[in-house]
Design an enzyme around this catalytic site. Sequence first.
Site, mmCIF file in Angstrom:
data_model
loop_
_atom_site.group_PDB
_atom_site.id
_atom_site.type_symbol
_atom_site.label_atom_id
_atom_site.label_comp_id
_atom_site.label_asym_id
_atom_site.label_seq_id
_atom_site.Cartn_x
_atom_site.Cartn_y
_atom_site.Cartn_z
ATOM 1 C CD GLU A 1 -2.746 -1.263 2.490
ATOM 2 O OE1 GLU A 1 -2.731 -0.293 3.280
ATOM 3 O OE2 GLU A 1 -3.436 -2.281 2.657
ATOM 4 C CB SER B 1 9.678 -4.112 3.899
ATOM 5 O OG SER B 1 10.477 -3.876 2.763
ATOM 6 C CG LEU C 1 30.881 -5.697 -23.608
ATOM 7 C CD1 LEU C 1 30.950 -6.778 -22.549
ATOM 8 C CD2 LEU C 1 29.824 -6.004 -24.635
ATOM 9 C CD GLU D 1 6.809 -11.904 -4.297
ATOM 10 O OE1 GLU D 1 6.000 -10.970 -4.421
ATOM 11 O OE2 GLU D 1 6.535 -12.946 -3.693
ATOM 12 C CB THR E 1 14.002 -5.012 0.201
ATOM 13 O OG1 THR E 1 13.904 -5.133 1.620
ATOM 14 C CG2 THR E 1 12.927 -4.057 -0.308
#
Lengths: 411, 369
Positions: free
Chosen positions: A140, A145, A363, A388, A390
Site C-alpha cells: 500500500e 516491506s 563492455l 517479493e 527487499t
Amino acid sequence: MIDFELEPQVLNQLKMYHMVSEQMMRPISRECDEHEHQKPTQFYESMWSASAAASNIQIGDDKSKKPDPSKPSAPRRANLLTVLSTEELCWGDAGLYLSTPNSGLGGAAVMAAGTPEQKERFLKRFKEGKPKWGAMAITEPGFGSDSSAVTTTATRDGDNWVIDGTKIFVTAGQMSAEKSEGFVVVWATVDKSAGRAGIKPFVVEHNTPGMTVTRVENKLGIRASDTAMIVLDNCRIPLDHILGSAEVRKEGGFKDVMATFDATRPIVAAMALGVGRAALDFVRDFLKQQNVAIRYGMSPRRLSAVERDFMEMEVQLQAARLLTWRAAWMLDTGKRNSLEASMAKAKAGLAVTAITQKAVELLGPLGYSRKILLEKWMRDAKINDIFEGTQQINMIIIARRILNYSSKELN
Amino acid sequence: MIDFELSEEQQMIRDSVGAFARDEIRPAARPADESGAIPAPLVAKAWQFGFVSGAVPEKFGGGGDTRPAVTGAIVAEELGFGDLSIAIHVLAPRLFAFPIVEMGTDDQRAKYLKRFTGADFAAATAAVMEPRFDFDLSALQVSARRDGGGFVLNGAKCYVPLAAEADSMLVYAATDAAKGFAGVDGFIVPRGAAGVTISEREKNMGLKALATYELTLKDCRVGADARVGGDKGIDFSRLMSQSRVALAAMGVGVMNAAFEYARDYAKERKAFGVPIATKQAIAFMLADMAIEIDAARLLVWEAAFKLDKGGDALKESYLAKNYVAQSALKVTDNGVQVLGGHGYIREHPVEMWLRNARGFSAIDGIATV
C-alpha cells in the site's frame, strides 16, 4: 543422495523454453522496453496457447494432494521445474516473463491459502478460453516491506465482503483487474485490532464494481510488465471469496502471506538467475569473438582482470543458482524452507545486480549503449533485489532464523 | 535428478566425524596453534576412523571403499570445522596413498599401500607447491628429466606437510613443461634420497600447528619405477581437482566454526542493555555469513559430484576453491569483527580462524578427497 544432474527429459523441456526465449521474447525485447505501456498482444496469444500445452506448472505447496501410500509416488518436483523454467524464460526477457498470461502471484496465493474447492474454482480459467492474468495486491502507499501493516479493510455485510483501500505495485494488476477475465488477490484486514492475525486474502474478480486501476507505473526496468495502483472503494465480493477460513486465529492470516513468499521467493531468485545468465552468456560470447580466453585452473595471480571478473560473475551466479534449487527442492520434498527461500532470494538479487552491472562495465561504451541489451538487463535485474521482499527484509528473516529470534526480538 | 539430501551413510559419517571434531579436535586447536605441536594421541585417534586405510583396496589390507568425493568433502568440512592444521595433518598420508590407489601400477600398490593399513599413523606426504608468487599448478617449475632408465628431479618445493617425518613423499614435477597439467608426473621419493634437502620447519601466518617444510631437489635421481602409474603416468588435473574440493570443503568448515562462535557470542554479549545480535548491523553480518557458508558448501558438493561422475571437474573445483578462498576470509573476518576487541585477543579462537582462512588463497594441493 546428493545429485546435481538434470535428466535428459528435463533438459529437453528447458530447451523448449529456451526456444521460446530466443524466438518469441528476444526479438521484441528492446521494443517493449522502449514503448512501456504498449501491449505485445501477439506474444500474449502465443504464450497462452503454449502454456495450455504445459499447464501442469504449479506453484507452492499443494497440501490438498495427499500421497496414496499404496502407490510408490514419483517425487514431487513442481517447484524445481518452475525455477528451472523461470530462469530459462527470464534469460529471454524478465519483463515479458512477468507479463505472460497466467495465474501469476494471484495463483500462488490461491495455492498457498485456498481450499481445494477454491483452487479448482479460481484456477481452472487458466486452462481455457482467452488469455488471462492473475495478480496479488499487498503493498500500500503507506507500507512496503512491513506487510503486516495492511490498512485495506474487508468488512462483512450480509452475503458480501466489502473491501476498501488502496494497493500499489501490483504486478500485472491492469491485465488482471481490467483487461482480462482474471482476478486480483487482495490482502485486507478483517479485524484491525487483531494485527497480523486479522490479515486475509480475498479474490476480487476482474471488473468487479468498486475496483479501479488508477495508475500504471513508469519503471527503471521490466517495462513490459504492468505495475498498477488499484483502488478498492466499497468493492463488494461474495463471501466465499475469502481464501481459506474467515476465522481470526493467532498467526493465522499472516502465515499465509509468509507461506506464499516461501514459494515465490525461489521463483524471483530464478528470475534473477535468468537475467544474470543472459548477461554472462553475452559477455562470454563477446570475449570469445575478441579472442579473450577464460583460463580455468590457473593460479588466480596469473589471470587478467577480465578473466577474474568473469569468473567471479560466473561463480556468484552458480552459487545463487544452487541456493535457489535447494529452496525449491525443499518445497517439493515438504520441508520448511523460509530460511532457504530468503537465502536464495537475498543472494540471487544481490549477485545478479552486481553481475549485470559488471557486464555493462566490462563492455565499456558498447555496454552502455542501447544498441545491445546489456544495459536493459542491468535495469531489469535490479527489481529482483527489491520485490517479493527487499534484500534487507530477507536478511532480517535469515537473521531471525539463524539466531532463533522472534520478530519482536529482531526488527 | 537434483537432490540435496545426504545418504544415511553420509549422515552417519558427518555426525561421527563432526562429534570428534567438536569434542576432541577443537579443544586441542588453540594449544596446538600456540605450541606448534599436535598431540600424538589425537592423531592416533583420528587414524582409527580409517580416513586413509578405508580407501586402500582389500587386496592390500584396506577397507576397499570407493571413496566418493562428496563423502570426502563432508569429512573434510567436519575436520576443518575442528581445526584446519589438524585436519591437514591427519589427512596428509592421503596425499601419498590416494594417487597410488587411483593411478599407481600394481607393483606400486603392492609396495606402498600396506603401510597405511596398520593400527598406527603412517606419515606420508606430497610436494606440490613451489615458493614463487606466481606459482601455478599448470606450470610447475620443478622438472623431471629422463636420464637412462630413470629420472632426475630439480627445483624447489614448499608447504610440504610432515616432510620431516614422512617415510616417502610424492613429488610432482614437469616432465614436459609445454603440456601444462598433462605434462606433470608424480614421483615416489623416499625420505633421505640423495639430492633432497628438507629445510627447517616453515613459519607461517596461520596453520601454525601444521609442520610444513621446503624441499630442495638437486639432481635427485629416481628409478623408472618411481613414476606413479608407470608409462601411463597420472591425471594431474584430476588429482588437483580432488585437492581443491578437499581444501574448499575444509574452508567451509572453518567458515562454519567462525559463524557458530560469533553467533553464540552475539547472543550473549550485551551492549546498551540488549544482546548485540538484536542489532541489525550485527545480525546482518551473521546472516551474510550463513548465506556464504551454504553457497560455498553447495559449490563444493557440486564439484565433488562432478568428480564422482568421472570427470576431472577442473572448472567446478577451481571456481569452488577460489570462491571459498574469498568467502572464508570474509566470514572469518566478520567473526573477528562481531567479537570486536575480544576477537583480536588470542583467548578467543576467531583470530586463529582468520589467520587460517587467509591461507586458502595461498595453498593448493595439500589435501585430497
